[in-house]
Scaffold this motif. Structure first.
Motif, mmCIF file in Angstrom:
data_model
loop_
_atom_site.group_PDB
_atom_site.id
_atom_site.type_symbol
_atom_site.label_atom_id
_atom_site.label_comp_id
_atom_site.label_asym_id
_atom_site.label_seq_id
_atom_site.Cartn_x
_atom_site.Cartn_y
_atom_site.Cartn_z
ATOM 1 N N ILE A 209 7.645 -1.923 -0.785
ATOM 2 C CA ILE A 209 7.312 -0.556 -0.380
ATOM 3 C C ILE A 209 8.250 -0.004 0.694
ATOM 4 C CG2 ILE A 209 4.880 -0.731 -1.032
ATOM 5 C CD1 ILE A 209 4.222 -1.161 1.924
ATOM 6 N N GLY A 210 9.142 -0.821 1.224
ATOM 7 C CA GLY A 210 9.985 -0.366 2.321
ATOM 8 C C GLY A 210 11.430 -0.116 1.955
ATOM 9 N N TYR A 211 11.707 0.187 0.698
ATOM 10 C CA TYR A 211 13.096 0.291 0.225
ATOM 11 C C TYR A 211 13.762 1.624 0.542
ATOM 12 C CZ TYR A 211 10.606 2.583 -3.562
ATOM 13 O OH TYR A 211 9.775 3.392 -4.273
ATOM 14 N N ALA A 212 12.988 2.630 0.962
ATOM 15 C CA ALA A 212 13.559 3.958 1.219
ATOM 16 C C ALA A 212 13.444 4.275 2.711
ATOM 17 C CB ALA A 212 12.846 5.016 0.388
ATOM 18 N N PRO A 213 14.527 4.067 3.478
ATOM 19 C CA PRO A 213 14.452 4.260 4.931
ATOM 20 C C PRO A 213 13.965 5.636 5.359
ATOM 21 C CG PRO A 213 16.542 3.245 4.325
ATOM 22 C CD PRO A 213 15.852 3.624 3.042
ATOM 23 N N GLN A 214 14.266 6.654 4.586
ATOM 24 C CA GLN A 214 13.844 8.003 4.948
ATOM 25 C C GLN A 214 12.327 8.159 4.901
ATOM 26 O OE1 GLN A 214 15.512 7.143 2.229
ATOM 27 N NE2 GLN A 214 14.840 8.288 0.440
ATOM 28 N N CYS A 215 11.627 7.209 4.283
ATOM 29 C CA CYS A 215 10.172 7.269 4.174
ATOM 30 C C CYS A 215 9.450 6.302 5.115
ATOM 31 C CB CYS A 215 9.735 6.956 2.739
ATOM 32 S SG CYS A 215 10.363 8.112 1.522
ATOM 33 N N HIS A 216 10.197 5.473 5.843
ATOM 34 C CA HIS A 216 9.567 4.439 6.675
ATOM 35 C C HIS A 216 8.541 5.002 7.654
ATOM 36 C CE1 HIS A 216 12.952 1.206 6.129
ATOM 37 N NE2 HIS A 216 12.270 1.422 5.020
ATOM 38 N N GLU A 217 8.912 6.025 8.386
ATOM 39 C CA GLU A 217 8.019 6.562 9.414
ATOM 40 C C GLU A 217 6.720 7.080 8.799
ATOM 41 O OE1 GLU A 217 7.994 9.841 13.043
ATOM 42 O OE2 GLU A 217 9.885 9.360 12.044
ATOM 43 N N PHE B 275 12.566 -1.616 8.058
ATOM 44 C CA PHE B 275 11.170 -1.380 7.675
ATOM 45 C C PHE B 275 10.231 -2.215 8.538
ATOM 46 C CE2 PHE B 275 7.504 -2.512 4.894
ATOM 47 C CZ PHE B 275 6.840 -1.304 5.046
ATOM 48 N N ILE B 276 10.529 -3.481 8.712
ATOM 49 C CA ILE B 276 9.685 -4.340 9.534
ATOM 50 C C ILE B 276 9.699 -3.860 10.983
ATOM 51 C CG2 ILE B 276 9.319 -6.697 10.374
ATOM 52 C CD1 ILE B 276 8.559 -6.156 7.371
ATOM 53 N N TRP C 19 -1.111 -7.383 4.084
ATOM 54 C CA TRP C 19 -0.129 -8.340 3.572
ATOM 55 C C TRP C 19 1.001 -7.543 2.949
ATOM 56 C CZ3 TRP C 19 -0.864 -13.359 4.691
ATOM 57 C CH2 TRP C 19 -2.149 -13.761 5.026
ATOM 58 N N ILE C 20 2.212 -7.800 3.419
ATOM 59 C CA ILE C 20 3.402 -7.110 2.921
ATOM 60 C C ILE C 20 4.376 -8.158 2.388
ATOM 61 C CG2 ILE C 20 5.384 -5.670 3.552
ATOM 62 C CD1 ILE C 20 2.784 -4.137 3.718
ATOM 63 N N CYS C 21 4.834 -7.951 1.172
ATOM 64 C CA CYS C 21 5.837 -8.836 0.581
ATOM 65 C C CYS C 21 7.133 -8.041 0.437
ATOM 66 C CB CYS C 21 5.375 -9.333 -0.787
ATOM 67 S SG CYS C 21 6.565 -10.455 -1.558
ATOM 68 N N VAL C 22 8.200 -8.620 0.941
ATOM 69 C CA VAL C 22 9.506 -7.960 0.930
ATOM 70 C C VAL C 22 10.487 -8.843 0.181
ATOM 71 C CG1 VAL C 22 11.396 -7.106 2.366
ATOM 72 C CG2 VAL C 22 9.032 -6.888 3.159
ATOM 73 N N GLU C 23 11.032 -8.322 -0.916
ATOM 74 C CA GLU C 23 12.108 -9.053 -1.591
ATOM 75 C C GLU C 23 13.398 -8.753 -0.857
ATOM 76 O OE1 GLU C 23 14.248 -9.774 -5.899
ATOM 77 O OE2 GLU C 23 12.590 -8.363 -5.768
ATOM 78 N N GLN C 24 14.117 -9.775 -0.479
ATOM 79 C CA GLN C 24 15.344 -9.614 0.304
ATOM 80 C C GLN C 24 16.475 -9.110 -0.590
ATOM 81 O OE1 GLN C 24 15.553 -9.741 3.503
ATOM 82 N NE2 GLN C 24 13.531 -10.561 3.881
#
Length: 89
Positions: free
Chosen positions: A11-19, A50-51, A36-41
């Motif tokens: 869910i954190g792949y678009a930096p412009q949407c992080h905030e 994102f983190i 619980w957040i899963c991040v594929e590197q």
């Protein structure tokens, strides 16, 4: 809200949407919520941003790979357990 559990993956792949995303997650969470957040590197910089943004509202702990379970333990994924910071609610 608040939800007992929030699950998020990729869910954190678009930096412009992080905030906005972190604000939405915080609005859906409460003091007893576990997220619980899963991040594929894929993009280490973007994942780290994102983190970092998530950490403005949540206390996040990376789950050690040894606790992922043999079927799911993979070095290309990070799992985080997060809870709202006390000053957020």
């Amino acid at each position: 809200p608040p939800w007992d559990v929030i699950l998020g993956t990729d869910i954190g792949y678009a930096p412009q949407c992080h905030e906005a995303l972190v604000a939405s997650l915080a609005a859906a969470a409460g003091p007893q919520t576990t997220m619980w957040i899963c991040v594929e590197q894929r993009w280490r910089d973007i994942d780290a941003w994102f983190i970092e943004e998530l950490s403005t509202k949540f206390v996040c702990e990376r789950v050690p790979i040894e606790l992922h379970g043999p079927k799911y333990a993979h070095t290309d994924f990070d799992i985080y357990m997060c809870r709202l910071k006390d000053d957020t609610f």
